[in-house]
Design a protein around this motif. Structure first.
Motif, short mmCIF file in Angstrom:
data_model
loop_
_atom_site.label_atom_id
_atom_site.label_comp_id
_atom_site.label_asym_id
_atom_site.label_seq_id
_atom_site.Cartn_x
_atom_site.Cartn_y
_atom_site.Cartn_z
N THR A 270 -2.79 -9.32 -3.92
CA THR A 270 -1.72 -8.45 -4.41
C THR A 270 -0.59 -8.38 -3.40
O THR A 270 0.59 -8.36 -3.77
CB THR A 270 -2.25 -7.03 -4.70
N LEU B 165 -5.24 -7.05 -11.40
CA LEU B 165 -6.08 -5.85 -11.40
C LEU B 165 -6.95 -5.74 -12.65
O LEU B 165 -8.03 -5.15 -12.62
CB LEU B 165 -5.22 -4.60 -11.24
N PRO C 287 -5.42 -0.28 -14.06
CA PRO C 287 -4.23 -0.93 -13.51
C PRO C 287 -2.94 -0.20 -13.89
O PRO C 287 -2.00 -0.14 -13.09
CB PRO C 287 -4.27 -2.33 -14.12
N ALA D 213 -2.51 2.81 -11.79
CA ALA D 213 -2.20 2.36 -10.43
C ALA D 213 -0.72 2.08 -10.27
O ALA D 213 -0.09 2.46 -9.27
CB ALA D 213 -3.01 1.11 -10.10
N MET E 276 -1.91 -1.38 -3.71
CA MET E 276 -2.98 -2.01 -4.48
C MET E 276 -4.21 -2.29 -3.61
O MET E 276 -5.34 -2.34 -4.09
CB MET E 276 -2.47 -3.31 -5.12
N GLN F 227 -6.05 0.88 -3.76
CA GLN F 227 -6.59 1.00 -5.11
C GLN F 227 -7.87 0.18 -5.23
O GLN F 227 -8.88 0.65 -5.76
CB GLN F 227 -5.54 0.53 -6.12
#
Length: 754
Positions: free
Chosen positions: A316, A572, A582, A585, A635, A638
């Motif tokens: 990411t 994601l 996602p 997020a 991310m 996450q």
């Protein structure tokens, strides 16, 4: 993926004395090649197809050679001279000192002797402006401040043509010679300062930031691991990863022209990500040691689970950084690529070098243990932890915590409505530099707008000869009519009679929004003048170029975010096998980004709390760089936090219990990783460069808000509210999305023998 990484982790752990020498050899080869073939980096911030290029084309057509003065890599120098207090430059002794200064400059070998240096006093005198009441219009272009009612004849400036072709060719000796040429005039009592690229020093990062970041990271990891030796392992991978990435960037300078800011970004990204990823894997390894039969098995399992998350977290970041290339700005493209290279090496060292280091340290890794530090294993469900307590509060009051997080971010985002952008110019230099002193002295004598003169290049090729004078008069009157225009000089005709150059001096500086609006207003009025006189013109100069760059960068933010967010969204979906996870997020990132902009505007642009003594507009490329970097890092968190929640859910826990357990397991590592990131980025506030300061601050605040408010409060609250729908995916999508098994389901089947 988890199975492949598991097998590699066991191999690297077992065959450590093969893996480590191979890594050492590769590192030495890269470092050697980078050092041998490295060439100087550039500071070219140019962009193609800017509106200001139209003026350049007209200048090339009617004033051959003049456009070179406005090139980004041109070597320029303007000497600004101030009289002693209570005196005037026109007094005989001060005038003699200026004459001697010009003589000294004329003898320098770095000066282009084919172009004479114009004495500002003599030039003003030739214009007939050294009289008690000069005509304001006729004397508007005088290089002596005769029109300043408060301090006339006390400040002057003149350009010096240098023979050096490009800024990158200027040496420290050249800068010293250019400055020392004014020593005799200074001894005579005059103030002599220099602006332009001949006096600009591009300071390299001091290295203090990296050292402070490393130091804080080491302390955080000692607390996280509860041991001293283990804290060294991520430091080792960070040094190796960053060293390899930097060496590769240096090697690329042998075939490419690489902007100097590339290594600054790579340093920030390389250190922070290398430590974060190593921290994530070592933390999982520490837990696995307590439940696995052997350290080798623990290393394989840690790499198969945490390593899988690291790979996709790194992807990411790489997507976000490589995506900077779509902006179409060369230096941003290279900065993004440099950061992506550093991120790639961070992932590579984490999944290849790390397991070998775990094997090399063996039973000494978590020794000596620190008393009263990190004695509670968050992966032990019977042991209460702070992360577990916070998770239970969020699970019990999900709506309240979600609203509180959104309100906090919204309040911080409010100042972002006043966002003003600009490029780091002479006004952003430290006040101790001669460039900044020249800027301030010229502002004192001629107004701040004199530091950002607008060059209006006029093409009269299609204007009938008998109407050209009237056309120029109409254009000059129109320019002078703008409220934010201070002075418009008399037109200078080209030798062919079909071109002219008019200088417009704004009332405000190059980076002021009112000056940029003035440029746009002047361009908008071209159509009416063209319809009447068939003339066309372009506007260039520092101010016009800054305005053009701001417009280009701002216009690219939306498509950049769409492409990068779209690619990361797909990634994601593969990781979480969910649509809403996602989506939440990405929405959470938008909130943290808005709040980050607001906080940065508050401190750096508006100067609140006196944390910055010299507030300025934020650097033009900061927003898009900030979006790219923080998105990738967001991310990361996450993936680190929510993969543990999904792992619990896949193993049969209810949605709420999965959130609580996953939060408890991942809170310590995410908190430690965020603190390390904040320390690394925040330490760049110690750099003297204002761009490094503002970017370091913005990144630190962005990470803090996204990690501690969005990922650790807002997202868990949303997942609790969504329940089982958080992990929902349409059946048709379920069939076509490949199962990459980040949570390690295949790995557990392999270990159980099924």
């Amino acid at each position: 993926m988890s199975v492949y990484l598991y097998r590699w982790g066991k191999f690297a752990f077992r065959r450590k004395w093969i893996v480590l020498p191979v890594w050492l050899l590769c590192f030495m080869v890269l470092a050697g090649l980078g050092g041998k073939f490295q060439k100087p980096m550039t500071d070219d911030f140019s962009m193609p197809n800017l509106p200001s290029e139209r003026a350049t084309e007209i200048l090339d057509q009617h004033f051959p050679g003049m456009s070179a003065e406005f090139a980004f890599d041109a070597v320029t120098g303007t000497y600004v001279v101030g009289a002693p207090a209570g005196q005037k430059l026109t007094e005989p002794k001060n005038r003699a000192a200026i004459d001697e200064l010009i003589t000294e400059l004329s003898q320098l070998n770095i000066v282009d002797h084919a172009k004479p240096i114009v004495n500002p006093i003599a030039a003003t005198e030739e214009m007939g402006c050294l009289v008690p009441q000069p005509d304001p219009k006729d004397c508007s272009g005088a290089p002596l401040n005769v029109l300043n009612p408060t301090m006339p004849d006390t400040v002057a400036y003149f350009q010096v043509p240098f023979a050096i072709k490009e800024f990158g060719d200027v040496t420290d000796a050249d800068r010293t010679a250019a400055y020392d040429a004014g020593n005799k005039a200074r001894a005579a009592g005059l103030t002599v300062e220099i602006s332009g690229t001949i006096a600009t020093v591009q300071e390299a990062p001091s290295g203090k930031s990296e050292m402070i970041g490393m130091g804080v990271a080491f302390i955080v990891m000692m607390i996280a691991f509860g041991a001293i030796v283990a804290a060294f392992v991520p430091i080792i991978t960070a040094i190796v990863g960053l060293g390899a990435a930097t060496s590769l960037i240096f090697l690329s300078t042998s075939v490419l022209s690489v902007p100097s800011f590339t290594t600054f970004l790579a340093s920030m990204i390389g250190i922070a990500l290398s430590i974060d990823y190593a921290l994530f894997i070592v933390s999982r390894y520490k837990h696995e040691l307590s439940v696995q039969d052997s350290p080798e098995e623990a290393a394989g399992t840690a790499l198969g689970t945490a390593g899988s998350a690291v790979v996709f977290a790194g992807l990411t970041v790489i997507i976000a950084l490589v995506g900077l290339g779509i902006v179409g700005v060369r230096f941003l493209t290279f900065m993004g690529l440099g950061g992506a290279i550093a991120a790639a090496f961070a992932v590579l060292t984490a999944i290849t070098l790390m397991p070998a280091l775990l094997g090399a340290f063996g039973r000494f890794l978590f020794k000596p243990k620190l008393p009263f530090v990190a004695q509670k294993d968050p992966d032990d469900d019977s042991v209460p932890t702070m992360g577990g307590r916070v998770a239970k509060v969020i699970a019990h009051y999900p709506a309240v915590t979600m609203i509180a997080a959104i309100v906090l971010l919204g309040l911080l985002a409010w100042p972002a409505t006043n966002l003003n952008l600009g490029l780091p110019g002479e006004d952003s230099m430290p006040k101790t530099t001669t460039v900044r002193k020249a800027y301030d002295l010229r502002t004192e004598g001629f107004g701040e707008g004199s530091n950002g003169v607008l060059q209006v290049a006029v093409d009269l090729s299609e204007t009938p000869p008998d109407q050209r004078e009237a056309a120029l008069t109409a254009l000059s009157d129109k320019l002078a009519s703008y409220p934010d225009m201070a002075v418009v000089t008399e037109p200078v005709m080209s030798k062919d009679g079909a071109g002219a150059l008019i200088n417009g001096i704004p009332k405000t500086g190059p980076n002021a929004q009112s000056t940029k609006d003035l440029v746009q207003e002047a361009r908008n009025d071209e159509a009416a003048l063209n319809a009447q006189y068939h003339l066309r013109y372009g506007i260039t100069g520092t101010t016009a170029i800054y305005a053009d760059i701001d417009h280009v960068l701002l216009s690219k933010i939306v498509p950049y975010m769409a492409i990068v967010a779209g690619a990361a969204f797909i990634l994601l979906i593969l990781v979480f096998r969910s649509i809403l996870v996602p989506l939440t997020a990405a929405l959470g990132f938008l909130l943290s980004m808005a709040a980050t902009f607001g906080a940065t505007v508050l401190i750096f642009q508006e100067g609140k709390f006196d944390l910055i003594k010299d507030p300025h507009p934020l650097v033009s490329f900061l927003p898009i760089m900030l979006i790219g970097l923080v998105f990738g890092l967001a991310m990361d968190y996450q993936v680190f936090l929510v993969t543990r929640m999904r792992e619990e859910y896949v193993q049969g826990a209810s949605p709420t219990v999965a959130v609580v357990r996953g939060y408890k397991h991942g809170a310590r590592v995410v908190t430690s990783a965020a603190i390390i990131m904040i320390s690394v980025f925040g330490s760049f506030l110690l750099e003297s460069d204002v761009t490094a300061k503002s970017m370091g601050f913005a990144l630190a605040v962005g990470v803090a808000l996204d990690a501690f408010v969005v990922r650790m409060v807002l997202i868990p609250a949303l997942l609790v509210l969504l329940g089982k729908w958080a992990w929902w995916m349409p059946a048709w999508l379920e069939k076509i999305v490949p199962n990459i098994d980040v949570e390690g389901t295949g790995l557990r089947k392999l270990q159980s023998g099924h």
